[in-house]
Design an enzyme around this catalytic site. Structure first.
Site, mmCIF file in Angstrom:
data_model
loop_
_atom_site.group_PDB
_atom_site.id
_atom_site.type_symbol
_atom_site.label_atom_id
_atom_site.label_comp_id
_atom_site.label_asym_id
_atom_site.label_seq_id
_atom_site.Cartn_x
_atom_site.Cartn_y
_atom_site.Cartn_z
ATOM 1 N N ASP A 1 0.822 -1.203 0.000
ATOM 2 C CA ASP A 1 0.000 0.000 0.000
ATOM 3 C C ASP A 1 0.857 1.255 0.000
ATOM 4 O OD1 ASP A 1 0.887 -0.576 2.602
ATOM 5 O OD2 ASP A 1 -0.720 0.572 3.510
ATOM 6 N N GLU B 1 3.549 0.640 8.046
ATOM 7 C CA GLU B 1 2.501 -0.215 7.478
ATOM 8 C C GLU B 1 3.117 -1.089 6.394
ATOM 9 O OE1 GLU B 1 -2.122 0.206 5.964
ATOM 10 O OE2 GLU B 1 -0.996 1.945 6.620
ATOM 11 N N GLU C 1 -2.660 8.964 -1.091
ATOM 12 C CA GLU C 1 -3.624 8.042 -0.480
ATOM 13 C C GLU C 1 -5.026 8.647 -0.418
ATOM 14 O OE1 GLU C 1 -3.934 5.324 3.577
ATOM 15 O OE2 GLU C 1 -2.643 7.085 3.548
#
Length: 918
Positions: free
Chosen positions: A496, A502, A778
């Site tokens: 991502d 993350e 994002e």
């Protein structure tokens, strides 16, 4: 579970080149091998052969092939296929031909070549090519797992700090005349290996990431030329990678990351001598190790700490004094299945020089790389002993020129280097990577120069297969941002983001995006591997997680996210013509759909959806998610629409396998779901679905759920909402944007799609560009939203944009899987005067370049040899005149008919120029 990845192996693209006239013979060029590394250590016993036929003449078709596979180069050169001789096989098939010869054995070196029959005459034999088999049986492994349990210095709470492990082994060659030496290695979490002081290979961050409790990937190298007579040495450095958790329990982080084990090594080197004798050097308790080397910390979220004072010259060479090193321990064998890594390694794929250096404080400088990139910074530095140079990384700057790090959350990306002397030093990290545009440098004694730094871009080794250019400069910039964003998130899995705490393989980001990515990069091997990762995470009941490998074990159970399991398999089939991943994972797909229907199906509606239309533009600039109910699409609308679409897809998958009962079942499921969906959500008075969001309407319209008599009304609602309520801007999030651009264009509003694509005001991709983005954000409001979730390098909001650029604007799409028949149907929308695009398919390069000028549509196309194309020539509803049709047919084409504003022709391979009034 043994990796049966015959679906991802191309044992070779044998390029058949010819600069030929209509009568010239087709000749064969050097083959190119599409494999992991080398190609070495393949543990698939039924590899598949492919090649690309190329010739400058038109109308070139393969009519047969002859493959020879031999156990020695001598046999192959003498045209003896002692392992497999197909003879001349009448066929136009040039992809994925399965090996059907003698059983292949562990360690076996294999040689092959191919000769073709074509309608232009026979080719010559291609140049000999080779591959070697890996260790096919568990009993082939004599090596033991070595390492050490936790050292007192290791910090395993919160932000983990674990020193790199340095391991070494000296040995003497027991014979003379080494014929071949092969190293098999699995160094976890990451490794760098050396023989006699020389680094093995140019791969980085190897091996690829997996759930180490279920799958371990080993790499194979030919190290014959690295050995010396007499004493030799092997050295291996182990980094943490994803084996050691970056965030152990106890830290207030967003989520703890799975912890598997401490760094460990499995290595087996086999030396074969000319007289047939073998010598094996294995990892065992005779090896020595230390943690007192220069890499004092390496954490993917935080960076690397390197102390040059602890460098150990000659540590991976023979005769090094390792008296102070300790013996390794024999550690527990991992539960994961050991298999050869078949997807390609991560490598340095590009290099950037910074565009500026600004001094913001005393001894503090900020580099601008000019591009948000992923990788690391290599620096040349000179100072005094014990000087400490610190590099901190960020995507953005604050107004005062300092680094903006709020969006990094608990990640602390910085590399720290301590100098050992006053001599020049060139350094980059080994076991971390960063997502950044800006780098803060402190600790230097004088202002550096641009030449002291190089950004090294890291991602999976793969070809850039697509190119796109248009007359709209903003569209070109957005495409460039997509290019950098896509490759910046290939890490042995599609991730991502590359910068914060993350970096996970989220499913929802790629449900449709994977199709677009495949036009830009040859991501065949990467996605085939990821499908294996996904299935490995499936529970016995059928549940799939939201990320894979499941470094975060999140199982929210919804349709829109795990559906990538089906769509990525379909992408590999449609884009690359590879049906094997689809067949391999079909039973697991069935299990997942049954699981979802059993638990969340209520009167034909799938009620569960966790994430909604994730990240749709909110009503206030500081919000991440909208709080306005009128903007939010209901869970059941999305889940049920996707369930319907997946059932139709599964019916197609079943038909491919001749599973008639499955095909009938899924078609019946789709029909029942369509009725229940329309009964519940369609408002006949208004001609819309549920609360009339664009997402609620575009999904059933694109999926074919809307009654034919109501489709235009539903589309009119999409237009009204987009134009009137959102001023011709995007109003969808991750789910709706997957269908928007194609949906608008299908119903004649390609001009609105282009406007949406090129808007420069919020919310839009162009708004990102206008605000300095060089990748994709994002959030649509990534410059104003809460920094808890405003990554500057995500690809999930691309939706179907890249597909639209190639399929629609350029007119390059597969009419048959793998582009065996190409569909060339451009949409010359108002606002564009030209589009130039190309795509290097499994059959060769497809080109489409059109330009509208002086009342004409001028179009140059290239169709690969051994394929054909269904070509849609724009002509208006009145169609082409007889003379215009005749002129096109004189190029060797066949007129098929009229469809809307297109005249359709069947073209054979070759290059053509088409000019028609427009």
């Amino acid at each position: 579970m043994k990796m049966r990845l015959i679906n991802i192996i191309w044992l070779l693209a044998c390029l058949i080149l010819a600069s030929c006239s209509q009568k010239a013979e087709v000749v064969v060029a050097r083959p190119q091998v599409e494999m992991l590394t080398n190609p070495m250590g393949i543990d698939v016993t039924t590899p598949r052969f492919s090649w690309v036929v190329q010739c400058s003449a038109n109308e070139v078709r393969q009519t047969g092939y002859h493959i020879l596979v031999a156990s020695s180069l001598e046999n192959l050169n003498n045209d003896i296929g002692d392992l497999w001789d197909t003879g001349v096989v009448p066929s136009d098939v040039s992809t994925y031909i399965p090996y059907e010869g003698e059983p292949l054995q562990s360690r076996q070196q294999v040689f092959w070549k191919v000769r073709l029959q074509t309608n232009r005459g026979p080719s010559s034999w291609c140049e000999p090519n080779t591959w070697s088999m890996g260790l096919l049986k568990d009993t082939d492994w004599r090596a033991q797992w070595i390492g050490h349990s936790v050292f007192p210095i290791d910090k395993l709470k919160g932000h983990t700090v674990v020193n790199a492990r340095y391991m070494r082994k000296e040995f003497n060659l027991s014979g003379k005349d080494v014929k071949r030496a092969t190293m098999y290695i699995c160094g976890l979490g990451l490794y760098e290996a050396f023989v006699n002081g020389k680094r093995i290979g140019d791969q980085q961050l190897a091996p690829g990431p997996t759930n180490y409790n279920k799958l371990l990937m080993y790499n194979t190298f030919d190290v014959t030329d690295m050995l010396a007579a007499g004493a030799n040495a092997i050295g291996v450095v182990l980094g943490n990678g994803r084996l050691v958790s970056m965030r152990m329990p106890g830290e207030p982080s967003s989520k703890d990351v799975e912890h598997f084990d401490m760094p460990k090594l499995l290595l087996q080197m086999e030396v074969e001598y000319a007289d047939g004798k073998m010598q094996t050097i294995c990892s065992d308790n005779s090896w020595k190790m230390t943690i007192d080397g220069p890499i004092q910390a390496n954490n993917e979220f935080d960076g690397e700490v390197y102390d040059a004072r602890k460098e150990m010259p000659g540590w991976s060479e023979a005769h090094f004094r390792d008296d102070m090193w300790m013996r390794v321990e024999i550690v527990d064998k991992s539960t994961g299945k050991l298999s050869a890594q078949l997807n390609r390694q991560i490598k340095v794929m590009d290099r950037l020089k910074p565009v500026s250096i600004n001094q913001i404080h005393d001894n503090v400088y900020v580099l601008d790389m000019g591009q948000n990139m992923v990788g690391w910074l290599q620096m040349k530095v000179q100072g005094q002993p014990q000087d400490q140079i610190t590099l901190r990384f960020a995507e953005l700057l604050n107004d005062d020129g300092t680094l903006y790090v709020d969006n990094l959350r608990f990640s602390e990306p910085k590399d720290v280097v301590t100098l050992k002397d006053d001599q020049p030093m060139t350094w980059h990290p080994s076991f971390v990577y960063h997502g950044f545009r800006y780098v803060e440098v402190t600790g230097l004694r004088q202002k550096p120069s641009l030449d002291d730094f190089e950004g090294q871009v890291l991602y999976d080794e793969m070809e850039t297969v697509g190119s796109f250019e248009s007359s709209d400069d903003m569209l070109n910039k957005i495409y460039a941002n997509a290019y950098w964003g896509i490759r910046g998130n290939y890490r042995g899995m599609p991730t991502d983001c590359p910068q914060r705490d993350e970096r996970m393989g989220w499913f929802g980001d790629r449900t449709t995006g994977c199709y677009g990515e495949s036009y830009v990069f040859n991501n065949h091997l990467l996605y085939a591997k990821w499908l294996d990762d996904i299935e490995l995470e499936q529970t016995p009941e059928g549940s799939l997680p939201d990320v894979a490998p499941a470094f975060w074990d999140i199982r929210s159970d919804n349709m829109t996210w795990p559906g990538v399991f089906l769509t990525a398999a379909n992408m590999l089939y449609q884009r690359f013509g590879d049906v094997e991943p689809l067949l391999k994972h079909y039973p697991a797909m069935k299990k997942w759909l049954a699981y979802m229907k059993d638990r969340y199906g209520v009167e034909g509606i799938i009620t569960k959806d966790t994430y909604g239309d994730w990240c749709m533009p909110p009503e206030r600039p500081e919000l991440i998610h909208s709080q306005d109910p009128s903007r939010i699409t209901a869970a059941g609308v999305m889940s049920t629409a996707f369930y319907y679409d997946f059932c139709r897809l599964m019916a197609q998958f079943a038909a491919l396998q001749g599973l008639d009962s499955d095909e009938a079942f899924y078609q019946a499921e789709a029909d029942a779901t369509q009725k229940a969906f329309n009964d519940k959500y369609f408002h006949a008075e208004e001609g819309c679905y549920d609360n009339n969001t664009v997402t609620a309407n575009i999904l059933p319209l694109r999926f074919g759920m809307v009654d034919e008599t109501q489709r235009q009304r539903v589309f009119e609602n999409i237009l009204r909402t987009t134009i009137n309520d959102f001023d011709s801007h995007i109003s969808t999030g991750v789910v709706g944007i997957q269908q928007l651009m194609r949906g608008l264009t299908d119903y004649g509003r390609g001009d609105l799609a282009l406007q949406i694509a090129t808007n420069t005001t919020y919310p839009s991709w162009g708004y990102m560009v206008e605000n300095g983005a060089t990748t994709i954000w994002e959030l649509w409001n990534g410059n104003t939203a809460d920094p808890a979730m405003n990554s500057g390098n995500h690809v999930m909001l691309l939706g179907d944009l890249i597909i639209w650029l190639y399929d629609y604007l350029a007119g390059i799409a597969p009419e048959e899987p793998g582009f065996k028949v190409v569909k060339m149907k451009p949409f010359p929308v108002k606002g564009l005067s030209f589009v130039n695009a190309s795509y290097d398919s499994v059959y060769g390069i497809i080109k489409s370049s059109w330009k509208v000028e002086d009342g004409s549509f001028n179009w140059d196309i290239t169709i690969p040899s051994n394929t054909s194309a269904k070509v849609y020539v724009p002509c208006g509803e009145e169609g082409l005149t007889a003379s215009e049709k005749h002129r096109i047919q004189n190029m060797g084409t066949r007129y098929v008919g009229q469809e809307g504003n297109y005249a359709i022709f069947s073209f054979s391979s070759g290059s053509y120029h088409i000019s028609v009034p427009y």
